[in-house]
Structures are given as C-alpha cells and as structure tokens.
Enzyme design. Sequence first.
Site, PDB file in Angstrom:
ATOM      1  N   ARG A 102       0.881  -1.181   0.000  1.00  0.00           N
ATOM      2  CA  ARG A 102       0.000   0.000   0.000  1.00  0.00           C
ATOM      3  C   ARG A 102       0.908   1.217   0.000  1.00  0.00           C
ATOM      4  O   ARG A 102       1.651   1.441   0.957  1.00  0.00           O
ATOM      5  CB  ARG A 102      -0.911  -0.012   1.235  1.00  0.00           C
ATOM      6  CG  ARG A 102      -1.623   1.295   1.443  1.00  0.00           C
ATOM      7  CD  ARG A 102      -2.765   1.200   2.414  1.00  0.00           C
ATOM      8  NE  ARG A 102      -3.891   0.524   1.798  1.00  0.00           N
ATOM      9  CZ  ARG A 102      -5.131   0.549   2.289  1.00  0.00           C
ATOM     10  NH1 ARG A 102      -5.403   1.180   3.404  1.00  0.00           N
ATOM     11  NH2 ARG A 102      -6.102  -0.091   1.664  1.00  0.00           N
ATOM     12  N   HIS A 129      -7.100   0.967  -6.589  1.00  0.00           N
ATOM     13  CA  HIS A 129      -7.306   0.029  -5.466  1.00  0.00           C
ATOM     14  C   HIS A 129      -7.952  -1.232  -6.048  1.00  0.00           C
ATOM     15  O   HIS A 129      -9.106  -1.540  -5.776  1.00  0.00           O
ATOM     16  CB  HIS A 129      -8.200   0.683  -4.409  1.00  0.00           C
ATOM     17  CG  HIS A 129      -8.173  -0.015  -3.076  1.00  0.00           C
ATOM     18  ND1 HIS A 129      -7.364  -1.099  -2.817  1.00  0.00           N
ATOM     19  CD2 HIS A 129      -8.860   0.236  -1.924  1.00  0.00           C
ATOM     20  CE1 HIS A 129      -7.562  -1.487  -1.562  1.00  0.00           C
ATOM     21  NE2 HIS A 129      -8.455  -0.700  -1.001  1.00  0.00           N
ATOM     22  N   GLN A 132      -9.803  -4.055  -3.977  1.00  0.00           N
ATOM     23  CA  GLN A 132     -11.101  -3.620  -3.442  1.00  0.00           C
ATOM     24  C   GLN A 132     -12.206  -3.834  -4.480  1.00  0.00           C
ATOM     25  O   GLN A 132     -13.294  -4.321  -4.168  1.00  0.00           O
ATOM     26  CB  GLN A 132     -11.035  -2.133  -3.079  1.00  0.00           C
ATOM     27  CG  GLN A 132     -12.369  -1.548  -2.628  1.00  0.00           C
ATOM     28  CD  GLN A 132     -12.814  -2.088  -1.286  1.00  0.00           C
ATOM     29  OE1 GLN A 132     -12.081  -1.999  -0.329  1.00  0.00           O
ATOM     30  NE2 GLN A 132     -14.007  -2.653  -1.216  1.00  0.00           N
ATOM     31  N   ASP A 221     -17.347   6.850  -2.047  1.00  0.00           N
ATOM     32  CA  ASP A 221     -16.109   6.701  -1.271  1.00  0.00           C
ATOM     33  C   ASP A 221     -15.865   8.034  -0.567  1.00  0.00           C
ATOM     34  O   ASP A 221     -16.505   9.057  -0.885  1.00  0.00           O
ATOM     35  CB  ASP A 221     -14.942   6.353  -2.224  1.00  0.00           C
ATOM     36  CG  ASP A 221     -13.634   6.101  -1.473  1.00  0.00           C
ATOM     37  OD1 ASP A 221     -13.687   5.799  -0.256  1.00  0.00           O
ATOM     38  OD2 ASP A 221     -12.564   6.207  -2.088  1.00  0.00           O
ATOM     39  N   CYS A 261     -16.322   1.131   0.156  1.00  0.00           N
ATOM     40  CA  CYS A 261     -15.113   0.361   0.460  1.00  0.00           C
ATOM     41  C   CYS A 261     -14.712   0.476   1.925  1.00  0.00           C
ATOM     42  O   CYS A 261     -14.017  -0.399   2.444  1.00  0.00           O
ATOM     43  CB  CYS A 261     -13.967   0.800  -0.439  1.00  0.00           C
ATOM     44  SG  CYS A 261     -13.435   2.500  -0.165  1.00  0.00           S
TER      45      CYS A 261
HETATM   46  N1   CP Z   1     -11.188  -0.461   2.027  1.00  0.00           N
HETATM   47  C1   CP Z   1      -9.936  -0.518   2.508  1.00  0.00           C
HETATM   48  O1   CP Z   1      -8.947  -0.731   1.795  1.00  0.00           O
HETATM   49  O2   CP Z   1      -9.860  -0.389   3.867  1.00  0.00           O
HETATM   50  P1   CP Z   1      -8.538  -0.151   4.710  1.00  0.00           P
HETATM   51  O3   CP Z   1      -8.016   1.207   4.355  1.00  0.00           O
HETATM   52  O4   CP Z   1      -8.982  -0.236   6.133  1.00  0.00           O
HETATM   53  O5   CP Z   1      -7.538  -1.223   4.363  1.00  0.00           O
HETATM   54  N1  NVA Z   2     -10.014   6.546  -1.531  1.00  0.00           N
HETATM   55  C1  NVA Z   2      -9.666   6.061  -0.205  1.00  0.00           C
HETATM   56  C2  NVA Z   2      -9.879   4.591  -0.124  1.00  0.00           C
HETATM   57  C3  NVA Z   2      -9.624   4.004   1.248  1.00  0.00           C
HETATM   58  C4  NVA Z   2      -9.734   2.520   1.260  1.00  0.00           C
HETATM   59  C5  NVA Z   2      -8.236   6.453   0.113  1.00  0.00           C
HETATM   60  O1  NVA Z   2      -7.387   6.342  -0.779  1.00  0.00           O
HETATM   61  O2  NVA Z   2      -7.975   6.856   1.240  1.00  0.00           O
END
Ligand code: CP
Ligand code: NVA
Length: 307
Positions: A102, A129, A132, A221, A261
């Site tokens: 990540r 992502h 997801q 989101d 998500c």
């Molecule tokens: N949806 C998602 O990726 O959640 P986290 O940021 O908690 O991993």
């Molecule tokens: N768009 C959000 C998704 C979190 C899972 C972010 O990048 O923070």
Amino acid sequence: MRHFLTINDFSKDEILEILEISKNIKKEAKKKEYKPYLKDQVLAMIFEKSSTRTRISFEVGIYQLGGKGLFLSSKDIQLGRGEPVKDTARVIGRMCDMIMARVYKQSDLEDLAKFSGVPVINGLSDDFHPVQIMADYMTMLELGVSGKVAYIGDGNNIANSWLMLASKLGLELSMATPNGYEPPKNVVNIALENAKKSGAKICINNNIKEAINGANVVITDTWVSMGQEEEKQKRIKDFSGFMVDENLMKLANKNAIFMHCLPAYRGYEVSEEVFEKHADEIFLEAENRLHAQKGVMVWLDKHRNVK
Ligand code: CP
Ligand code: NVA
C-alpha cells in the site's frame, strides 16, 4: 510472472477466472476447510498508509492459505528512512514469496515488481485500489445484482479501478463527480478504449441524478483520501450536494444495493440512514476482501513461472 497492479493488466476471462477461484475458496472456508494452496509461503505486506481491512484480510488470507504474512510498516523499515524501493524489493524478493504493498505512488509498485522477482499486489495506491474492486464485483455476483452501477463522489483510486473493471467486463458505469474532481484523463481514455472492445457503457459527468437514475448498484467513497488531509475543508465545500442519502437513493432502482469500500464518513459522502440500511451489503463487501484476495494470491502463484 504476473503482478496485480491494476485491473487493466487483466483480460475479462482472467478477471472472471480469479473470481471463480475466490468463490470456491470462500465456499471451502465457510465449511472451515482451509486448503494450503500457498503452503509455507511468506507474503511481505508493506504499508505506507493506514489500513484496517487490507491488513487484516491479507494477513488472515495468507494464513488460511497455509502461509504467513509479514506486516511491514514503512515507518519501521528502512524504506521510511529513504532506502530505495528497488533495494527493498531485492531484499524482500530473496526472502519472501509475494509482496502486497500500500503506497502513494503507483510507480513504486512498478519498481517493486521490476526488482523483487516475486509477484506484487497493489493494496492501494493514489491511483488504484484493484483488490477492493475485485471484492466489490464478487459481492455483486454473490448477491445476483447486475445492471447499471452508479459511482457518486471523488474521481479517485476507487473510481479509477471501477472504470478499469467496468470497461474490461463490459458493464454499465455511470459516474458523477463534482466539477474539478473527475477521474484523470489518461484513466478515462483507457476506459473508453476498453469499452469500445467490451461494449461497456461508461458515462462520466457532474450530474448526480442522471448517474443514479435507474441504478442497481450505488457506490461512493470518502471525499478526503489518505494523503489529502490538508484539502479537507475545501473538499467538504466542493462536494456539497454529493452525499448519498435517502432522497438520492430513491432515484435508484427499488432494490438497489449500496456499497462503500470503507472507512465511511457519515454526514459527508453517505448519510447514517443509508449506511445502516445497507450495512449487510457493505460488510459483506468488506468480508469479501478476504476471499477475493485469496483468489488473487492463488492465481498469481499459479502463474509464477508463466512468461
Ligand atoms: N477499504 C480498505 O482498503 O480499507 P482499509 O483502508 O482499512 O484497508
Ligand atoms: N479513496 C480512499 C480509499 C480508502 C480505502 C483512500 O485512498 O484513502
């Protein structure tokens, strides 16, 4: 060797093949049958940003597949002090079997893939992502929902991955973002190109009502993604009117599902009422992260030696 950095790297058949594996592994897991598909393999999990679901689902997932997850916060490894990604990649590649990362920059994932010699999975970047969205689509399949998908909100990593998935699979995706928050042009162009081949119906504009009208799936989101905290006040102003609430949901089809998500910010992108009414769908979607990602890991392992 294949990597899971963006859905656009996969064909329709491959996406469906992964989801089929995920479905079967979920069936087995529900009977407490945890087959060691990745026996003794170690998954290195690099996190430059916070996570609840991604960390838990990958760590539990690799464990249930017979392997072990290694949680590596970038704050605690030398990467966070400036050791190059390509050096980190070469070290991990000599000791671990797969990487989930990540990160902020998509190019860091590409470097991990280039230098590690093991399959790399995108666990969220500023751009995409993909794991997801695999879980999102798995949830739709499981609930037997098809038809128009509406995405209301920021043209961010979630929106981008939805554009990739819908355009590859030939789905109908209608997206409404505030002015100035549209998904990046290069991503939209790829989606429109894909759509020509797949027959997907992709529509992107600033009209919420048009997007949600007749939808069977409504998705949103957060307005403030990780790394955008300083823009919070401006974004809250700019996203005014984009909250998915009961009035908006009335424009969708009667039995439309709502997905998010997570984490969700009630009173901003979604009302408390809509969130709680659709909690079963939202938390099934969260659970499916576990199963969808097991499918991704097993598929990547199977293709480890494919050129
Ligand atoms: N949806 C998602 O990726 O959640 P986290 O940021 O908690 O991993
Ligand atoms: N768009 C959000 C998704 C979190 C899972 C972010 O990048 O923070």
